[in-house]
Write an enzyme that holds these catalytic residues in place. Structure first.
Site, PDB file in Angstrom:
ATOM      1  N   HIS B  39       0.829  -1.211   0.000  1.00  0.00           N
ATOM      2  CA  HIS B  39       0.000   0.000   0.000  1.00  0.00           C
ATOM      3  C   HIS B  39       0.860   1.257   0.000  1.00  0.00           C
ATOM      4  O   HIS B  39       0.591   2.215  -0.702  1.00  0.00           O
ATOM      5  CB  HIS B  39      -0.940   0.004   1.213  1.00  0.00           C
ATOM      6  CG  HIS B  39      -2.232  -0.698   0.948  1.00  0.00           C
ATOM      7  ND1 HIS B  39      -2.320  -2.064   0.882  1.00  0.00           N
ATOM      8  CD2 HIS B  39      -3.481  -0.229   0.698  1.00  0.00           C
ATOM      9  CE1 HIS B  39      -3.572  -2.402   0.614  1.00  0.00           C
ATOM     10  NE2 HIS B  39      -4.295  -1.309   0.494  1.00  0.00           N
ATOM     11  N   LYS B 104      -9.702  -7.968   8.158  1.00  0.00           N
ATOM     12  CA  LYS B 104     -10.345  -8.179   9.449  1.00  0.00           C
ATOM     13  C   LYS B 104     -10.124  -6.934  10.292  1.00  0.00           C
ATOM     14  O   LYS B 104      -9.104  -6.266  10.177  1.00  0.00           O
ATOM     15  CB  LYS B 104      -9.775  -9.410  10.155  1.00  0.00           C
ATOM     16  CG  LYS B 104      -8.272  -9.301  10.400  1.00  0.00           C
ATOM     17  CD  LYS B 104      -7.800 -10.071  11.598  1.00  0.00           C
ATOM     18  CE  LYS B 104      -6.287 -10.167  11.657  1.00  0.00           C
ATOM     19  NZ  LYS B 104      -5.704  -9.782  12.932  1.00  0.00           N
TER      20      LYS B 104
HETATM   21  S1  SF4 Z   1      -5.165 -15.522  14.369  1.00  0.00           S
HETATM   22 FE1  SF4 Z   1      -3.613 -14.480  15.608  1.00  0.00          FE
HETATM   23  S2  SF4 Z   1      -1.721 -14.671  14.484  1.00  0.00           S
HETATM   24 FE2  SF4 Z   1      -3.401 -15.067  13.076  1.00  0.00          FE
HETATM   25  S3  SF4 Z   1      -3.877 -13.100  12.113  1.00  0.00           S
HETATM   26 FE3  SF4 Z   1      -5.193 -13.330  13.890  1.00  0.00          FE
HETATM   27  S4  SF4 Z   1      -4.094 -12.279  15.540  1.00  0.00           S
HETATM   28 FE4  SF4 Z   1      -2.622 -12.691  13.906  1.00  0.00          FE
END
Ligand code: SF4
Lengths: 280, 185
Positions: B39, B104
């Site tokens: 980015h 996310k």
């Molecule tokens: S599950 Fe844990 S290690 Fe994997 S992306 Fe999410 S916060 Fe990061």
């Protein structure tokens, strides 16, 4: 005096790196299954289900549970009667990381400078915490740490007058602010007391304790239970989509501190709370 | 819970409008990867008045830095990374026609406003479900910034990639709705 050759350490570390990243620990799996049964949100239930399926796929295909295979964090207990031969312990651990992350096709996520950010391409250097203990054993705990959750961690120097209520408020605030970022359901490690760095190290080390095993100090055990209930009332839920499973567990450690202070550190971890250990 | 809807990528205008926060969706088609370092470079190119390495108009970016693939594997584990770190760069890309993002975690208000203005959708993939998500990726090709390794821009072909609409083109946010619905405080 017992002698251990560093080559043995390289082997062990390399295997720990791979195993911790491929295989979800049983305590986490059990808590995920429990959460899945109890979850009130249908969408949340489905997320938890997918996380369990994900762990199965990872184990079966021998690939990483999560692509963020983390910064390599170690807790080493080195017996004072151990003599290490063949090279430096630090270098042996880093060589183990190098080999494990290469052989396991794990992601290399470390940059050599916080400002200039060039990838070191072998996931070193590791973060290594040493403890010199009595006896002639060498215990290696490996806990790779992803940064989606690491970034949501916090440390605060509370006042003694803030008391236990102040601690509870700080924990809830930190989890609330983290929201969906650390891939809930999360695991929370808390360190209370000591100095600034001692609190932070305790918080990280608390994450090594298997879920379901509480602190042996009575009031701390109660605090762990109470905080888990409180966190799961916030409503963040699996993946942050809303629900009753925001955390799988919270482990708290305490230590004596100064008359003038009450440091509290909170290390947030995700459902991929990975940990593998070996004793030489 | 509504049934899982299937859509294709790149997104069409009808889908963009009808997708609502909370909808479960399977995406099939072509998406691009990009995270922090990529980015930063995209924005640097724009600042210098240069062309982007791919035409972003109408496209979808997945915030991911996958694990290396084993021999015989298409891609290594490939779950979403935290989207908020891209917030500083995203409004500019939305202006240029970016229509979808998969990641996310929380987005800031500037991103939300730009999404409403330019009609775009933010999808949440399940953080940590990286091996499961990898199974829905059918091909990968690095198309830019190869030196960035895991952070290089990749063109992915995906089939039934499981996501949930987190922020729709009207600015409704599942993270806010979800908490309100399930809070017991
Ligand atoms: S599950 Fe844990 S290690 Fe994997 S992306 Fe999410 S916060 Fe990061």
């Amino acid at each position: 005096m017992r002698s251990i050759h560093v080559n043995q350490i390289i082997e062990v570390v390399s295997k720990l790196c791979v195993d911790a990243n491929y295989f979800l620990n049983q305590d986490i799996r059990i808590k995920l299954e429990e959460a899945c049964k109890k979850e009130k949100s249908p969408l949340g239930k489905e997320v938890l289900n997918k996380l369990l399926v994900n762990a199965d796929i990872a184990a079966e295909k021998e690939m990483a549970i999560c692509q963020d295979t983390g910064m390599a964090v170690f807790f080493i207990e080195l017996g004072q009667d151990v003599h290490l031969e063949g090279g430096s312990l630090n270098e042996a651990i880093n060589e183990g990381v190098r080999r494990g992350y290469d052989k396991g096709f794990l992601r290399k996520s470390v940059v050599e400078d916080p400002i200039f950010r060039k990838n070191t391409n072998d996931n070193t250097p590791a973060i290594i915490h040493y403890d010199i203990v009595e006896g002639d054993r060498l215990k290696i705990d490996f806990a790779p740490k992803g940064f989606g959750s690491e970034n949501m961690s916090a440390l605060k120097m509370l006042k003694p007058s803030d008391g236990i209520e102040g601690i509870k408020g700080f924990i809830i605030d930190t989890v609330r602010k983290a929201g969906a970022n650390p891939c809930p359901p999360i695991v929370v490690g808390v360190g209370i007391g000591g100095t600034m760095e001692k609190a932070a190290i305790m918080a990280k080390k608390a994450l090594l304790r298997p879920l379901g095993i509480h602190n042996t100090i009575k009031y701390v055990e109660e605090l762990e239970k109470e905080m888990l209930l409180m966190i799961n009332k916030i409503g963040i839920g699996p993946a942050g989509f809303g629900g009753s499973s925001t955390a799988l567990g919270i482990n708290i450690e305490t230590y004596p501190t100064h008359i003038a202070g009450m440091p509290v550190a909170i290390n947030i971890n995700c459902h991929a709370t990975r940990h593998a250990s070996f004793e030489l | 819970m509504s049934e899982v809807r299937k859509i294709s990528a790149p997104l069409n205008d009808g889908d963009i409008e009808s997708l609502k926060a909370g909808d479960e969706v399977y995406i099939s088609g072509v998406i691009y990867t990009g995270r922090d370092a990529a980015h930063k470079r995209l924005i640097q190119l724009l600042e210098k008045g240069e062309k982007l390495p791919f035409d972003i108009k109408g496209q979808m970016i997945y915030y991911v830095g996958p694990c290396p693939e084993k021999p015989g594997q298409i891609i290594g584990s490939a779950g979403p990374t935290t989207s908020g770190r891209m917030d500083a760069y995203t409004p500019r890309l939305l202006e240029l026609g970016l229509k979808g993002m998969i990641g996310k975690g929380l987005r800031d208000n500037n991103v939300k406003k730009a999404m409403i203005n330019h009609k775009a959708v933010y999808f949440g993939a399940i953080g940590g479900a990286a091996a499961l998500i990898a199974a829905s990726i059918k091909s990968q090709e690095i198309i830019a910034f190869e030196d960035l390794g895991t952070e290089a821009i990749r063109r992915l072909e995906v089939e039934d990639f499981p996501v949930v609409v987190v922020i729709d083109s009207e600015g409704n946010d599942l993270y806010e709705k979800g908490i309100m619905e399930f809070s017991q405080e």
